[in-house]
Design a protein around this motif. Structure first.
Motif, PDB file in Angstrom:
ATOM      1  N   MET A   1       4.102   6.433  -0.124  1.00  0.00           N
ATOM      2  CA  MET A   1       3.894   7.881  -0.076  1.00  0.00           C
ATOM      3  C   MET A   1       4.926   8.616   0.755  1.00  0.00           C
ATOM      4  SD  MET A   1      -0.269   8.076   0.028  1.00  0.00           S
ATOM      5  CE  MET A   1      -0.717   6.402   0.489  1.00  0.00           C
ATOM      6  N   GLY A   2       6.022   7.948   1.085  1.00  0.00           N
ATOM      7  CA  GLY A   2       7.162   8.644   1.667  1.00  0.00           C
ATOM      8  C   GLY A   2       7.203   8.758   3.172  1.00  0.00           C
ATOM      9  N   GLN A   3       6.290   8.118   3.886  1.00  0.00           N
ATOM     10  CA  GLN A   3       6.305   8.111   5.342  1.00  0.00           C
ATOM     11  C   GLN A   3       6.062   6.689   5.833  1.00  0.00           C
ATOM     12  OE1 GLN A   3       6.720  10.508   7.877  1.00  0.00           O
ATOM     13  NE2 GLN A   3       7.563  11.771   6.229  1.00  0.00           N
ATOM     14  N   PRO A   4       6.636   6.307   6.977  1.00  0.00           N
ATOM     15  CA  PRO A   4       6.398   4.965   7.506  1.00  0.00           C
ATOM     16  C   PRO A   4       4.907   4.695   7.674  1.00  0.00           C
ATOM     17  CG  PRO A   4       8.159   6.043   8.721  1.00  0.00           C
ATOM     18  CD  PRO A   4       7.561   7.089   7.819  1.00  0.00           C
ATOM     19  N   GLY A   5       4.470   3.567   7.148  1.00  0.00           N
ATOM     20  CA  GLY A   5       3.066   3.193   7.232  1.00  0.00           C
ATOM     21  C   GLY A   5       2.229   3.672   6.061  1.00  0.00           C
ATOM     22  N   CYS A   6       2.786   4.569   5.245  1.00  0.00           N
ATOM     23  CA  CYS A   6       2.027   5.158   4.132  1.00  0.00           C
ATOM     24  C   CYS A   6       2.314   4.465   2.807  1.00  0.00           C
ATOM     25  CB  CYS A   6       2.324   6.640   4.013  1.00  0.00           C
ATOM     26  SG  CYS A   6       1.632   7.625   5.336  1.00  0.00           S
ATOM     27  N   ALA A   7       2.314   3.157   2.805  1.00  0.00           N
ATOM     28  CA  ALA A   7       2.452   2.392   1.567  1.00  0.00           C
ATOM     29  C   ALA A   7       1.206   1.545   1.409  1.00  0.00           C
ATOM     30  CB  ALA A   7       3.691   1.506   1.609  1.00  0.00           C
ATOM     31  N   ILE A   8       0.579   1.627   0.234  1.00  0.00           N
ATOM     32  CA  ILE A   8      -0.640   0.873  -0.015  1.00  0.00           C
ATOM     33  C   ILE A   8      -0.560   0.164  -1.364  1.00  0.00           C
ATOM     34  CG2 ILE A   8      -2.107   2.410   1.355  1.00  0.00           C
ATOM     35  CD1 ILE A   8      -3.118   3.599  -1.337  1.00  0.00           C
ATOM     36  N   SER A   9      -1.411  -0.825  -1.524  1.00  0.00           N
ATOM     37  CA  SER A   9      -1.563  -1.473  -2.823  1.00  0.00           C
ATOM     38  C   SER A   9      -3.048  -1.515  -3.154  1.00  0.00           C
ATOM     39  CB  SER A   9      -0.979  -2.890  -2.815  1.00  0.00           C
ATOM     40  OG  SER A   9      -1.761  -3.759  -2.005  1.00  0.00           O
TER      41      SER A   9
ATOM     42  N   PHE B   1      -8.781   2.790   7.541  1.00  0.00           N
ATOM     43  CA  PHE B   1      -7.914   2.807   8.718  1.00  0.00           C
ATOM     44  C   PHE B   1      -7.188   1.473   8.878  1.00  0.00           C
ATOM     45  CE2 PHE B   1     -11.557   5.573   9.494  1.00  0.00           C
ATOM     46  CZ  PHE B   1     -10.928   6.776   9.798  1.00  0.00           C
ATOM     47  N   HIS B   2      -5.903   1.599   9.270  1.00  0.00           N
ATOM     48  CA  HIS B   2      -5.084   0.409   9.531  1.00  0.00           C
ATOM     49  C   HIS B   2      -4.100   0.761  10.633  1.00  0.00           C
ATOM     50  CE1 HIS B   2      -2.517  -3.087   8.906  1.00  0.00           C
ATOM     51  NE2 HIS B   2      -1.475  -2.271   8.795  1.00  0.00           N
ATOM     52  N   GLU B   3      -4.257   0.110  11.798  1.00  0.00           N
ATOM     53  CA  GLU B   3      -3.396   0.374  12.950  1.00  0.00           C
ATOM     54  C   GLU B   3      -3.341   1.876  13.232  1.00  0.00           C
ATOM     55  OE1 GLU B   3       0.306  -1.653  12.221  1.00  0.00           O
ATOM     56  OE2 GLU B   3      -0.640  -3.640  12.341  1.00  0.00           O
ATOM     57  N   LYS B   4      -2.186   2.540  13.092  1.00  0.00           N
ATOM     58  CA  LYS B   4      -2.073   3.963  13.410  1.00  0.00           C
ATOM     59  C   LYS B   4      -2.064   4.848  12.169  1.00  0.00           C
ATOM     60  CE  LYS B   4       0.457   3.079  17.701  1.00  0.00           C
ATOM     61  NZ  LYS B   4       1.690   3.365  18.480  1.00  0.00           N
ATOM     62  N   THR B   5      -2.468   4.276  11.045  1.00  0.00           N
ATOM     63  CA  THR B   5      -2.416   4.999   9.775  1.00  0.00           C
ATOM     64  C   THR B   5      -3.786   4.985   9.104  1.00  0.00           C
ATOM     65  OG1 THR B   5      -0.140   4.234   9.507  1.00  0.00           O
ATOM     66  CG2 THR B   5      -1.178   5.195   7.575  1.00  0.00           C
TER      67      THR B   5
ATOM     68  N   VAL C   1      -7.975  -1.986  -1.282  1.00  0.00           N
ATOM     69  CA  VAL C   1      -6.798  -1.328  -0.706  1.00  0.00           C
ATOM     70  C   VAL C   1      -6.197  -2.194   0.390  1.00  0.00           C
ATOM     71  CG1 VAL C   1      -6.009   0.621   0.691  1.00  0.00           C
ATOM     72  CG2 VAL C   1      -7.493   1.020  -1.282  1.00  0.00           C
ATOM     73  N   SER C   2      -4.901  -2.358   0.325  1.00  0.00           N
ATOM     74  CA  SER C   2      -4.175  -3.071   1.375  1.00  0.00           C
ATOM     75  C   SER C   2      -2.994  -2.218   1.807  1.00  0.00           C
ATOM     76  CB  SER C   2      -3.680  -4.428   0.850  1.00  0.00           C
ATOM     77  OG  SER C   2      -2.920  -5.110   1.829  1.00  0.00           O
ATOM     78  N   PHE C   3      -2.796  -2.098   3.111  1.00  0.00           N
ATOM     79  CA  PHE C   3      -1.625  -1.393   3.622  1.00  0.00           C
ATOM     80  C   PHE C   3      -0.435  -2.341   3.563  1.00  0.00           C
ATOM     81  CE2 PHE C   3      -4.975   1.272   5.036  1.00  0.00           C
ATOM     82  CZ  PHE C   3      -4.428   2.532   5.216  1.00  0.00           C
ATOM     83  N   VAL C   4       0.648  -1.872   2.965  1.00  0.00           N
ATOM     84  CA  VAL C   4       1.817  -2.703   2.732  1.00  0.00           C
ATOM     85  C   VAL C   4       2.754  -2.610   3.923  1.00  0.00           C
ATOM     86  CG1 VAL C   4       3.787  -3.148   1.195  1.00  0.00           C
ATOM     87  CG2 VAL C   4       1.605  -2.323   0.248  1.00  0.00           C
ATOM     88  N   ASP C   5       3.216  -3.757   4.399  1.00  0.00           N
ATOM     89  CA  ASP C   5       4.159  -3.812   5.512  1.00  0.00           C
ATOM     90  C   ASP C   5       5.405  -3.012   5.163  1.00  0.00           C
ATOM     91  OD1 ASP C   5       6.308  -4.791   7.288  1.00  0.00           O
ATOM     92  OD2 ASP C   5       4.794  -6.220   7.951  1.00  0.00           O
ATOM     93  N   ASP C   6       5.837  -2.152   6.113  1.00  0.00           N
ATOM     94  CA  ASP C   6       7.017  -1.326   5.868  1.00  0.00           C
ATOM     95  C   ASP C   6       8.247  -2.135   5.535  1.00  0.00           C
ATOM     96  OD1 ASP C   6       6.133   1.107   8.402  1.00  0.00           O
ATOM     97  OD2 ASP C   6       5.685   1.077   6.260  1.00  0.00           O
ATOM     98  N   ARG C   7       8.347  -3.324   6.089  1.00  0.00           N
ATOM     99  CA  ARG C   7       9.537  -4.150   5.839  1.00  0.00           C
ATOM    100  C   ARG C   7       9.588  -4.636   4.416  1.00  0.00           C
ATOM    101  NH1 ARG C   7       8.465  -8.241  10.642  1.00  0.00           N
ATOM    102  NH2 ARG C   7       6.378  -7.872   9.778  1.00  0.00           N
TER     103      ARG C   7
END
Length: 206
Positions: free
Chosen positions: A38-46, A162-166, A195-201
């Motif tokens: 979604m265009g911001q660090p931490g805002c990637a999900i699957s 919720f996941h860490e700071k996102t 829903v899983s938050f995708v690692d930014d790396r």
């Protein structure tokens, strides 16, 4: 010998029919995994694509999952879930915006309303669901509409994961109250619990 083979065949046929009758399958189905950034660090999900749908982001910080064919027949309209990414906001504030608060003693999410009049009116027609996925936790709240034409009233839902700071949150309608067979909520819960938050790396695919 032939009689024994016939008995064995009939036995296994009955097992298969029983599994089909209860919606089970002897063969595990592997579902596609859809991901979006979604265009911001931490805002990637699957999400797990249980319903042959689509996941995409058309605006910064937002994404949507939708299907071409709804999971159940409903006059409510198209089936979809909208995700809004929230970063840097206190989780309590985000949760309360979407109708829940954390009970530290019981370690669960519970219903939240802004004032006494809302609590008296809405709590009897509201329910909270606990959400947990591979790397996120949260809630989904439903509240029934209590005014307007009875045949047009709907059940609203809102959620946050919720996941860490996102966090990703959203809201919508899950069914018409006079049409319980057209309830989208089981499908909504199934998607949200995948829903899983995708690692930014690793990034996400849009």
């Amino acid at each position: 010998m032939k009689r024994k083979l016939l008995v064995i065949v009939l036995f296994f046929s009955q097992i298969c029919l029983t599994q089909i009758a209860f919606g089970q399958s002897a063969i595990a189905v592997k579902h596609e995994i859809l991901s979006v950034d979604m265009g911001q660090p931490g805002c990637a999900i699957s999400v797990v694509n249980y319903f042959d749908g689509h996941l995409a982001s058309r605006m910064k910080m937002t994404a949507g999952y939708w299907t071409d064919t709804p999971p159940v027949q409903s006059t409510l309209g198209d089936f979809g879930i909208r995700f809004k990414c929230r970063i840097g906001q206190q989780f309590d504030d985000a949760a309360q915006t979407y109708g829940a608060q954390w009970d530290e003693g019981k370690r669960v999410w519970k219903l939240h309303d802004e004032d006494a009049s809302d609590r008296k009116l809405l709590l009897p027609v509201s329910r909270i669901y606990q959400l947990k996925s591979s790397n996120a936790t949260g809630f989904l709240r439903t509240t029934d509409e209590v005014s307007g034409d009875e045949d047009q009233r709907v059940r609203f839902y809102s959620f946050c994961l919720f996941h860490e700071k996102t966090a990703v949150c959203g809201e919508g309608q899950s069914m018409k109250l006079e049409e319980p067979k057209g309830n989208y909520l089981p499908a909504i819960l199934r998607i949200l619990r995948s829903v899983s938050f995708v690692d930014d790396r690793k990034g996400g695919d849009q």
